[in-house]
Scaffold this active site. Sequence first.
Site, PDB file in Angstrom:
ATOM      1  N   ASP A 196      -8.050 -84.984  34.907  1.00 27.56           N
ATOM      2  CA  ASP A 196      -7.202 -85.342  36.034  1.00 27.56           C
ATOM      3  C   ASP A 196      -5.888 -84.560  35.940  1.00 27.56           C
ATOM      4  O   ASP A 196      -5.554 -84.006  34.889  1.00 27.56           O
ATOM      5  CB  ASP A 196      -6.946 -86.857  35.985  1.00 27.56           C
ATOM      6  N   ASP A 215      -2.386 -85.464  38.131  1.00 31.69           N
ATOM      7  CA  ASP A 215      -1.184 -86.301  38.239  1.00 31.69           C
ATOM      8  C   ASP A 215      -1.319 -87.536  37.346  1.00 31.69           C
ATOM      9  O   ASP A 215      -2.251 -88.323  37.489  1.00 31.69           O
ATOM     10  CB  ASP A 215      -0.974 -86.723  39.703  1.00 31.69           C
ATOM     11  N   LYS A 248     -12.953 -88.732  43.713  1.00 29.78           N
ATOM     12  CA  LYS A 248     -12.991 -89.803  42.710  1.00 29.78           C
ATOM     13  C   LYS A 248     -12.619 -91.150  43.350  1.00 29.78           C
ATOM     14  O   LYS A 248     -11.694 -91.185  44.151  1.00 29.78           O
ATOM     15  CB  LYS A 248     -11.988 -89.489  41.593  1.00 29.78           C
ATOM     16  N   ASP A 307      -5.691 -90.945  33.717  1.00 29.42           N
ATOM     17  CA  ASP A 307      -4.811 -92.088  33.483  1.00 29.42           C
ATOM     18  C   ASP A 307      -5.149 -93.305  34.337  1.00 29.42           C
ATOM     19  O   ASP A 307      -4.824 -94.431  33.976  1.00 29.42           O
ATOM     20  CB  ASP A 307      -3.359 -91.693  33.754  1.00 29.42           C
TER      21      ASP A 307
END
Length: 262
Positions: A10, A12, A182, A207
Amino acid sequence: MKKYKGYLLDLDGTMYAGTRIIEGAKEFIDYLHEGNLPYLFVTNNASKTPDEVAKKLTDMGFYCTADNVVTSAMATAMYIADEQPGADVCCIGGKGIRTALSEAGLNIVEGEKADYVVIGLDTAITYDKYATAALAIRNGAKFISTNPDRTLPSERGLLPGNGALTSVLTVATDVEPTFIGKPAVHIMNKAVEMINLPKEDLVMIGDLYMTDILSGINSGIDTLHVQTGVSTYDAVMAEEVPPTYSVKNLNEVIEMYKEGGL
C-alpha cells in the site's frame, strides 16, 4: 517471519503520510531493491497514471518505475477488456482512468448509450456528468467503480473520496456498482498477474484493515499489517480474520529477516 518472494505494498499510511515518509518505508524498499526481490505498489488511486505515481515516489526517494505500480484504473480497464473487448465506456474520472481504458482498447463515449459506466475520482465532477452516467446505467450499462474509498486524505483533512461520489449514482439509479479496487479481488488479480508469482509466495502489506488487509485475505494472500496508519494493532487483532502478521514499522521486518539469516 516467512521471507516472501514478492511484495504487494500500500502507499498512503504505509509508505508515506502526505509529504512525510513513514519510518522504515524507504529502508524496506531499499532492502527489497538491493535484494532483487520484486515488489508492486498497489493503489486504489485511479486519478493518476503509473508514470505519475512512480514520479511521486521517485521524488520522495523510493526506487520505483511505472512497472512497480498497479492502480485501480489499470485493474478496471483489465476487468472490462477481459469481459467485453472493445466496449464503449461512459467514464467519470481523470487522466489515470481515461488513459488506462484507452490503452486497454476500450472506447470512451460521452453520451447516454454505453456498455459500461465507470466512475473514478473526479475533482471536477458536475451535475451533468452525473446525469449522463445515471441515464446510461438506466439504459442498461454495467456500473463499475474503481474503488470504494469514502474519504481521501489531504493536507486539509479528509475529503470526499471516490466511494462518496459513487454513492450518488447508486442512489440515483438503485444499482449497486462492481468495485474493482481494494478490498476487492480484481485489483489483486491484476497485481498477481503483473508480479507473476504464486499467491503463496506473496504478502500484502498495508496499514488499513478494511482495504489493504482484507484485499489480501479475500485473495488468499498472506497479510502484514503495519501500525503506521489508520488501523491499530488492537483493532486488527480483534477482527474475525486478523492479519498474518502485524509490526510497528517495516524496519522490524528487515531486522527479523536479518536475524533469520535471510
